[in-house]
Design an enzyme around this catalytic site. Structure first.
Site, PDB file in Angstrom:
ATOM      1  N   GLU A  87       0.818  -1.209   0.000  1.00  0.00           N
ATOM      2  CA  GLU A  87       0.000   0.000   0.000  1.00  0.00           C
ATOM      3  C   GLU A  87       0.859   1.270   0.000  1.00  0.00           C
ATOM      4  OE1 GLU A  87      -2.959   0.157  -0.684  1.00  0.00           O
ATOM      5  OE2 GLU A  87      -3.743   2.074   0.037  1.00  0.00           O
ATOM      6  N   ASP A  88       1.969   1.243   0.701  1.00  0.00           N
ATOM      7  CA  ASP A  88       2.713   2.480   0.931  1.00  0.00           C
ATOM      8  C   ASP A  88       4.044   2.609   0.194  1.00  0.00           C
ATOM      9  OD1 ASP A  88       0.684   3.272   2.564  1.00  0.00           O
ATOM     10  OD2 ASP A  88       1.668   2.718   4.439  1.00  0.00           O
TER      11      ASP A  88
END
Ligand code: MN
Length: 723
Positions: A87-88
């Site tokens: 996600e990051d």
């Protein structure tokens, strides 16, 4: 601040301690990849910081530690280390697959999806996706466990790092979604910590007031946890049962939860201490229970045997509440060590104890998941499902305390008046003021969770009609209306008495019990008071009464002709001054013309309303020209000027900034209050404004009119009557 994050090999110690930890209980295939996953995560999160300033990698590392502490399998630990990578960072799922294989990728995909759903702000989106969330985890429950640990660490590090709204939202979500999920899979320890952290954010005042009361209880109560713990331990030792006893004070959250569920006050909730007895086997559980019950009385109805009937989440224990040492109610839980492990770690405990072979429950063998999927299949929409899953938070209610610590539950939007009535009708009827959290506050103040409410009363006070606007509870509304009704009846009764006395006086008759009784029986009333009330309400016209009086006195009385003659004169106005009517009479100022002292006035006696005072040239009076008997000639008493009266003015002023302020300033210069203000029409050049001003009389009103007219922005000022 420690600048650990700037070094290339940051957190190396923490990584190696994690690897050691996992190696201690897991010998499976994935153990070898734990360190690799940690290094991979550190490398890709490099340069990212948490809001606290720490390196971002500290977060997945901590999450992995949380899970390693409860001995989750190495696959779960790997997923925890990588849980924010996709996600990051730039890393893709296919890269993950390349490095860690398909099983890690599958779980990570689930966690990443949950994170995305979590970050959607609208609750609709959340509800809709909640189903997907559960479906995702139902494939492998470890996804949920990683998510719960992720949430726990975020909650632990919540303070001072995010905007208050965001903190509040996360905490509420934690209470409504994550803590119940932790409960469902039996992870008590995690659930409790989540609840306590979130409770602090969402209901800080409630927590504070519970803490204060706990403090009070501690200082007032001689028996400490340590003493009671020793007493229980020695009882068990005397019976030859090997047991560990540990005592604790219940957490503020669990106290609050109990207060809500049972609708009891803190004072009634005396069992704020809980003791856990851990023994070696099931037989000892029952022996320990017997030993304690034979020493202390159990509270009937509160004993529960979750050993023979375990909870759905596999929880097992014996629960009892006894009147313990010092006559204190204490809660006792008795379980084996293995049961305790399950109680703390829930589902996780079930697959970590099968030696080296790791087994995790799948849908077929897991009751909880079966049940969950059942709900999913039977709920038609996801909102309903969310509703079922949400913990009952009573978020449509507020909980307040009486000065003595009693809890009063009220619907949201309730005011201090509702509070007073819900404690006692009399407290409501006599309330004149309120102290909320020791400070004076308006009675209409909306109450908040945890408010301590102290009602100030006065013996002679009566509920005001305006209170109806500030209450939301049926009880308060009923009581207010009832009291106003009774008050009105009293007024009508007094009015009827005055009117009848005047009528009799005009006929030269003295009011006596005998005459009153005659009139009462003629009108078929049970009591003289009923008769007065009926006359006061205008349900018997004065004309009618006059006829009756005349006929009564015509029997054997030579004045009959005179009576007949004088009767038409009674059509003229009754001579009653306001002063004469004052004792307990219902007087209303007509809203159409709003008379003030100095105006020429007349009164109209109206059914169910009492006397309505109009300015003598009010147009509304035409409606009553056919009923002269309802007219009362009124004049202002000299004392009238001691009160304030409402008058309406229509002001036409220029549509430019500052015009409204001019009106307000002038009114206050002449000591009059503007009680209402509305713009009746707004053209590009001029405003028409209607204002209600409170004045003592005509001269004050004309002073204000003149002052306003002298202002350049004011075009005209008129006394205003509604049609
Ligand atoms: Mn995270």
């Amino acid at each position: 601040m420690l600048l650990k994050g700037n070094q290339g090999n940051a957190y190396s110690d923490e990584i190696s301690s994690l690897v050691t930890k996992v190696n201690n209980y897991d010998k499976s295939y994935y153990v070898s990849s734990v360190e690799k996953a940690a290094l991979f995560s550190r490398k890709h999160h490099k340069g990212q910081l948490r809001a606290s300033g720490e390196e971002y990698f500290s977060h997945p590392l901590e999450v992995a530690h949380i899970l390693a502490d409860i001995k989750l399998d190495s696959l779960t630990i790997i997923v925890a280390l990588l849980h924010d990578v996709v996600e990051d960072t730039e890393v893709t799922l296919s890269e993950i697959e390349e490095h860690f294989g398909s099983k890690v990728t599958e779980l990570l995909d689930g966690v990443t999806k949950l994170t995305r759903i979590e970050n959607k702000s609208e609750s609709v989106v959340q509800a809709k996706n909640f189903k997907k969330l559960i479906l995702a985890i139902s494939k492998d429950i470890r996804v949920l466990i990683v998510k719960l640990a992720d949430r726990l660490h975020n909650m632990r590090t919540l303070c001072h790092i995010q905007k208050p709204e965001k903190r509040y939202k996360k905490s509420q979500e934690t209470l409504e979604i994550y803590a119940p999920l932790a409960e469902r899979i039996g992870m008590q320890a995690l659930k409790k910590e989540l609840q306590d952290l979130a409770f602090n954010e969402v209901y800080p005042e409630v927590k504070a007031s519970i803490m204060t009361r706990l403090e009070l209880l501690r200082s007032s109560d001689g028996k400490t946890i340590a003493t009671i713990q020793d007493i229980i331990a020695s009882i068990l030792a005397d019976s030859g049962i090997g047991a560990e006893v540990s005592g604790r004070e219940k957490s503020p959250y669990s106290i609050w939860e109990k207060m809500q569920k049972k609708m009891v006050s803190f004072e009634q909730l005396s069992d704020v201490m809980a003791f856990r007895v851990t023994v070696d086997n099931v037989e000892d559980c029952y022996r320990a229970l017997g030993a304690i019950h034979s020493k202390y009385h159990m509270v009937p109805g509160l004993f529960k045997d979750f050993i023979s009937l375990p909870k759905k989440n596999f929880y097992q224990s014996l629960h009892s509440i006894v009147i313990g040492p010092g006559k204190k109610r204490v809660e006792i839980q008795i379980r084996t060590k293995e049961m305790h492990r399950v109680a703390e770690y829930g589902i996780a405990a079930h697959w970590t104890y099968k030696q080296d072979e790791f087994y995790y429950p799948d849908v077929k063998t897991n009751n909880w998941l079966k049940e969950l999927i059942n709900i999913l299949n039977t709920s038609s929409d996801s909102g309903e499902f969310l509703e079922n899953t949400k913990m009952e938070m009573y978020d449509d209610q507020v909980f307040c305390f009486t000065p003595k610590g009693g809890v009063v539950a009220l619907p949201k939007g309730a005011s201090a008046i509702d509070f007073a009535y819900s404690v006692h009708s009399d407290l409501g009827n006599k309330c004149v003021g309120v102290k909320i959290n020791h400070k004076l506050a308006p009675l209409r103040t909306l109450l908040q969770n945890g408010d301590q409410v102290e009602i100030i009363t006065s013996k002679d006070h009566k509920p005001l009609p305006s209170w109806e606007k500030f209450v939301v509870t049926g009880k308060a509304l009923n009581e207010i209306r009832k009291s106003i009704r009774e008050e009105k009846t009293k007024e009508y009764m007094n009015l009827g008495r005055v009117l009848l006395a005047q009528l009799l006086e005009k006929r030269g008759i003295k009011m006596s019990d005998e005459i009153l009784n005659d009139i009462r029986s003629f009108y078929d009333k049970n009591t003289v008071e009923d008769l007065f009330t009926t006359i006061g309400e205008g349900r018997i016209s004065q004309n009618n009464i006059l006829k009756k009086i005349s006929s009564m006195h015509s029997d054997g009385n030579s004045h009959e002709d005179e009576v007949e003659l004088s009767f038409p004169q009674q059509k003229s106005i009754n001579q009653v001054s306001i002063k004469g009517l004052i004792p307990g009479v219902a007087v209303h100022y007509a809203p159409c013309c709003s008379p003030i002292p100095g105006d020429n006035i007349v009164g109209i006696q109206q059914v169910k309303k009492g006397i309505v005072v109009h300015i003598s040239d009010c147009e509304v009076l035409q409606n009553y020209s056919q009923f002269p008997e309802t007219w009362l000639d009124l004049s202002w008493d000299r004392d009238s000027a001691k009160s304030v009266y409402s008058a309406m003015l229509k002001v036409v002023c220029l549509n430019k900034p500052g015009s409204l302020a001019v009106i307000a300033i002038e009114a206050s210069k002449y000591g009059c209050n503007i009680s209402n203000f509305r713009i009746s029409s707004r053209a590009p050049d001029f405003f028409d404004i209607l204002i209600d001003v409170e004045v003592r009389g005509l001269s004050q009103l004309s002073n204000i009119k003149t002052a306003l007219l002298s202002k350049a922005c004011i075009h005209s000022v008129e006394r205003f009557s509604k049609d």
